[in-house]
Design an enzyme around this catalytic site. Structure first.
Site, PDB file in Angstrom:
ATOM      1  CB  CYS A  99      -0.879  -0.012   1.248  1.00 29.08           C
ATOM      2  SG  CYS A  99      -1.845   1.491   1.385  1.00 29.08           S
ATOM      3  CG  HIS A 127       0.888  -6.732  12.161  1.00 24.05           C
ATOM      4  ND1 HIS A 127       1.101  -6.267  10.886  1.00 24.05           N
ATOM      5  CD2 HIS A 127      -0.437  -7.014  12.237  1.00 24.05           C
ATOM      6  CE1 HIS A 127      -0.051  -6.251  10.237  1.00 24.05           C
ATOM      7  NE2 HIS A 127      -1.000  -6.703  11.034  1.00 24.05           N
ATOM      8  CD  GLU A 129       1.469  -1.587   8.572  1.00 24.05           C
ATOM      9  OE1 GLU A 129       0.273  -1.931   8.529  1.00 24.05           O
ATOM     10  OE2 GLU A 129       1.829  -0.453   8.933  1.00 24.05           O
ATOM     11  CB  SER A 223      -8.156  -9.161  10.256  1.00 23.21           C
ATOM     12  OG  SER A 223      -8.347  -7.783  10.253  1.00 23.21           O
ATOM     13  CG  ASN A 225      -8.260  -4.092   9.949  1.00 23.06           C
ATOM     14  OD1 ASN A 225      -9.437  -3.834   9.809  1.00 23.06           O
ATOM     15  ND2 ASN A 225      -7.614  -4.922   9.152  1.00 23.06           N
ATOM     16  CB  SER A 267      -9.098  -8.411   5.127  1.00 25.18           C
ATOM     17  OG  SER A 267      -7.939  -7.761   5.540  1.00 25.18           O
TER      18      SER A 267
HETATM   19 FE1  F3S Z   1      -3.295   0.968   3.092  1.00 24.93          FE
HETATM   20 FE2  F3S Z   1      -4.621   2.039   4.975  1.00 24.93          FE
HETATM   21 FE3  F3S Z   1      -5.509  -0.045   3.839  1.00 24.93          FE
HETATM   22  S1  F3S Z   1      -2.457   1.737   4.946  1.00 24.93           S
HETATM   23  S2  F3S Z   1      -3.730  -1.158   3.236  1.00 24.93           S
HETATM   24  S3  F3S Z   1      -5.273   1.944   2.871  1.00 24.93           S
HETATM   25  S4  F3S Z   1      -5.616   0.384   5.986  1.00 24.93           S
END
Ligand code: F3S
Length: 284
Positions: A99, A127, A129, A223, A225, A267
């Protein structure tokens, strides 16, 4: 029974972009294997669909090293610089679906660490990321996910720090941890790299959960989030349910339920949200 669905429920920009990139690769399949480095999203149904279309998941760096030919797609979480290096050294194709908001953090970390700063990443230890972000630092990097972590941090006060955040971290918790670092007297800059999509989804979920009698949070078990959305909603609404698909939904509605709220993690495909909406509409 009335129902409110969060406008921000479901795929964010970065996840949608990454999934579209995988399907584009499938559409222009040239006979060479397609891989994603880690599951493209935390959604088993989508990953299964991709598997059926011949897309394999590479689980770790050791597995990556065994791949001889093909294209590797980097998911929206991004990866450490060494993963890009391995892909290039092996002569594999690379489609970078990191992203752009995560890529921005990689760039900040790379630049600031090259300038000699101590990097602090506020995010969840382990994590993917966060592992990707730390893998762009050229010097010391510290990950803080809790108050205890932040309090335990000791650095040379003569070295400036640069604080960034995992994109999906809770904004209030981020501020609390930044305050701890500030109180310790560290110089440096703080870059709030929490993604707006996450923040907006969290704020909207919290507002809806305050109003409703029952809140349904849809998203993958793994997930982070979605789990954070659940935590936020659970604080405002005791009857909050965390489900992955409609099959997990066993609503035990409190009496006098008049309003149901729905939100979903980044997601969660649109069709799953719609199935839950239809179910609530038809059954209550
Ligand atoms: Fe990017 Fe924000 Fe989604 S960083 S992957 S747009 S949660």
């Amino acid at each position: 029974m009335e129902m409110i669905t969060a406008k921000s429920a479901g795929f964010c920009f970065g996840v949608k972009r990454a999934i579209d990139m995988v399907y584009e690769q499938i559409a222009c399949f040239k006979g060479i294997p397609i891989y994603t480095y880690g599951p493209i999203i935390h959604n088993e149904a989508v990953v299964k669909d991709l598997e059926n279309k011949g897309v394999c998941v590479i689980n770790d760096v050791e597995q990556l090293k065994t791949i001889q030919t093909g294209t590797v797609i980097i998911r929206s979480h991004g990866v450490a610089q060494n993963i890009h290096n391995i892909i290039a050294e092996k002569g594999l194709g690379c489609v970078d679906a990191t992203c752009p908001f995560v890529k921005r953090i990689h760039n900040i970390v790379e630049k600031e660490s090259k300038a000699g700063k101590q990097i602090i990443v506020i995010g969840n230890q382990g994590h993917p990321e966060v592992e990707g972000i730390t893998g762009w630092a050229e010097g010391p990097v510290f990950v803080a996910e809790s108050e205890a972590d932040a309090k335990s941090f000791i650095a040379d006060k003569d070295i400036s720090c640069c604080i960034v955040s995992q994109t999906t971290f809770n904004y209030n918790k981020f501020k609390e941890l930044v305050d701890i670092f500030k109180k310790k007297g560290y110089n440096g800059n703080v870059v709030n790299t929490i993604c707006n999509a996450t923040e907006e989804r969290q704020i909207e979920a919290g507002l809806i959960a305050t109003e409703v009698d029952v809140m349904i949070v849809i998203g993958g078990k793994h997930s982070s989030n979605t789990r954070k959305l659940y935590e936020i909603c659970r604080k405002k609404c005791a009857s909050t349910y965390f489900i992955q698909t409609l099959e997990d939904l066993q609503l035990d509605l409190p009496t006098a339920t008049a309003l149901i709220g729905i939100t979903a993690g980044a997601s969660t495909p649109k069709n799953i949200i719609e199935e839950v909406q239809d179910y609530v509409r038809v059954n209550f």
